[in-house]
Enzyme design. Structure first.
Site, PDB file in Angstrom:
ATOM      1  N   ARG A 162     -66.174 -63.812  13.714  1.00 51.27           N
ATOM      2  CA  ARG A 162     -66.319 -62.397  14.101  1.00 51.27           C
ATOM      3  C   ARG A 162     -64.950 -61.757  14.305  1.00 51.27           C
ATOM      4  NH1 ARG A 162     -70.048 -64.137  12.346  1.00 51.27           N
ATOM      5  NH2 ARG A 162     -72.199 -64.213  13.103  1.00 51.27           N
ATOM      6  N   SER A 232     -76.942 -58.696  17.741  1.00 48.48           N
ATOM      7  CA  SER A 232     -76.357 -59.665  18.676  1.00 48.48           C
ATOM      8  C   SER A 232     -75.287 -58.975  19.515  1.00 48.48           C
ATOM      9  CB  SER A 232     -75.748 -60.832  17.911  1.00 48.48           C
ATOM     10  OG  SER A 232     -76.728 -61.486  17.139  1.00 48.48           O
ATOM     11  N   GLU A 328     -69.727 -58.850  21.121  1.00 45.30           N
ATOM     12  CA  GLU A 328     -69.490 -58.695  19.680  1.00 45.30           C
ATOM     13  C   GLU A 328     -69.490 -57.213  19.317  1.00 45.30           C
ATOM     14  OE1 GLU A 328     -72.003 -59.836  15.682  1.00 45.30           O
ATOM     15  OE2 GLU A 328     -71.903 -61.320  17.280  1.00 45.30           O
TER      16      GLU A 328
END
Length: 345
Positions: A162, A232, A328
């Site tokens: 990420r 998420s 995130e």
């Protein structure tokens, strides 16, 4: 072209009520550059937005938001590979569908990931055993001040979990305008996660993987068109093997994924669930009752509700396991993106 309505509610998948000083959209690099120059002249903040699938607006945005609508898919093949040049404003899931319709394998594990193609390299999107970095050939980046496009190789993008260079050196004054993908014709199915492990590697087809991934995601993840969310919310944390071993003594069935460097990646959703937070709510925001990794806009949530819930969840997991989850989702304040960890501290 500017948009009269300055509401951001339909432009972020959390469906949070926020406004911008001005909203415009760009269909080519020149329009992007012109919008950036206008923001500089007005001394206003500038934000490039795709489909708003990975952002949390903390408050109204005090500047110009530009919607990236640069489209187009160019396809070239050679003896060994399919090469795709894709405009940053294309929808990611529709690109996956396009590939399947043209008998191109390699994207099927990444089905139903929300957002635009231009956002994919920023987060190095990944799901069900595949990350963008494994199929990325290059990323075209526009220097908004110079009006010049530079092509970065996949190695130059500095991809990580990420993570990418676009969160750092190319964060300000730059815009992704296209992404190049390289998909091998020697397709090897990735069947390591979830229901995919039940499929036979000898007989499975890309379409079967696509269908299975879609079924898994739809069974666990809320549709943003129905229930506001940003997917998420937290990254899966990576911890020392000793930390994972200590937790597994109390929770033998804890999901754990060994990494090449010897560390262990844990499932953030599992940690949130073990903290007893499935379905927990603050104001109109709630932890999803099927997938604890997702925070939802359950009932006309405000930005303050989501922020308070995100902090509560993070603190609760830290208190129980000694692990601090890192968001995130990108946090956007009035003048632009802010550090999400600091915003929850």
């Amino acid at each position: 072209m500017s948009i009269d309505d300055t509401s951001l509610q339909s432009l972020n998948t959390f469906s949070l009520a926020a406004h911008a000083a001005e909203i415009t959209y760009a269909q080519n690099a020149k329009q992007l550059t012109d919008a950036w120059k206008l923001a500089q002249e007005k001394q206003q903040p500038f934000l490039l937005l795709g489909e708003g699938s990975n952002v949390l607006f903390l408050e109204d945005f005090a500047g110009i938001i530009v919607l990236n609508r640069i489209k187009g898919i160019e396809l070239i093949e050679n003896a060994d590979e399919w090469l795709m040049h894709v405009g940053a404003g294309e929808n990611w899931h529709q690109l996956v569908c396009y590939a399947l319709e043209h008998d191109i394998a390699g994207l099927e594990n990444l089905a139903l990931i929300p957002g635009c193609v231009g956002s994919a390299p920023i987060q190095n999107i990944g799901a069900y055993g595949i990350e963008l970095q494994s199929i990325c050939d290059y990323v075209d980046v526009l220097d908004l001040k110079a009006g010049k496009v530079t092509r970065l190789t996949a190695a130059e993008c500095q991809f990580g979990y990420r993570e990418s260079i676009f969160k750092h050196a190319y964060k300000e004054g730059h815009a992704i305008v296209a992404v190049g993908l390289k998909l091998t014709k020697q397709w090897q199915p990735k069947l390591t996660y979830g229901d995919l492990s039940r499929l036979s590697p000898e007989t499975v087809t890309p379409r079967q993987i696509f269908d299975s991934v879609c079924a898994m995601r739809q069974s666990k993840l809320p549709d943003p068109a129905v229930t506001g969310n940003a997917g998420s919310f937290y990254k899966n944390p990576t911890v020392d093997a000793s930390v994972a071993e200590k937790i597994s003594l109390e929770y033998p069935s804890m999901p754990a994924y060994p990494q090449p460097d010897g560390q262990i990646k844990l499932a953030a959703g599992w940690l949130v669930e073990q903290a007893g937070l499935k379905g927990f709510s603050i104001g109109g925001a709630a932890v999803h009752d099927k997938q604890a990794l997702v925070l939802i806009n359950k009932d006309h949530a405000t930005s303050a509700d989501v922020r308070a819930l995100a902090k509560y969840v993070r603190d609760a997991v830290a208190a129980k396991f000694g692990i601090w989850l890192e968001p995130e989702v990108r946090f956007i304040a009035s003048a632009g993106e802010v550090n999400a960890v600091e915003a929850l501290s």
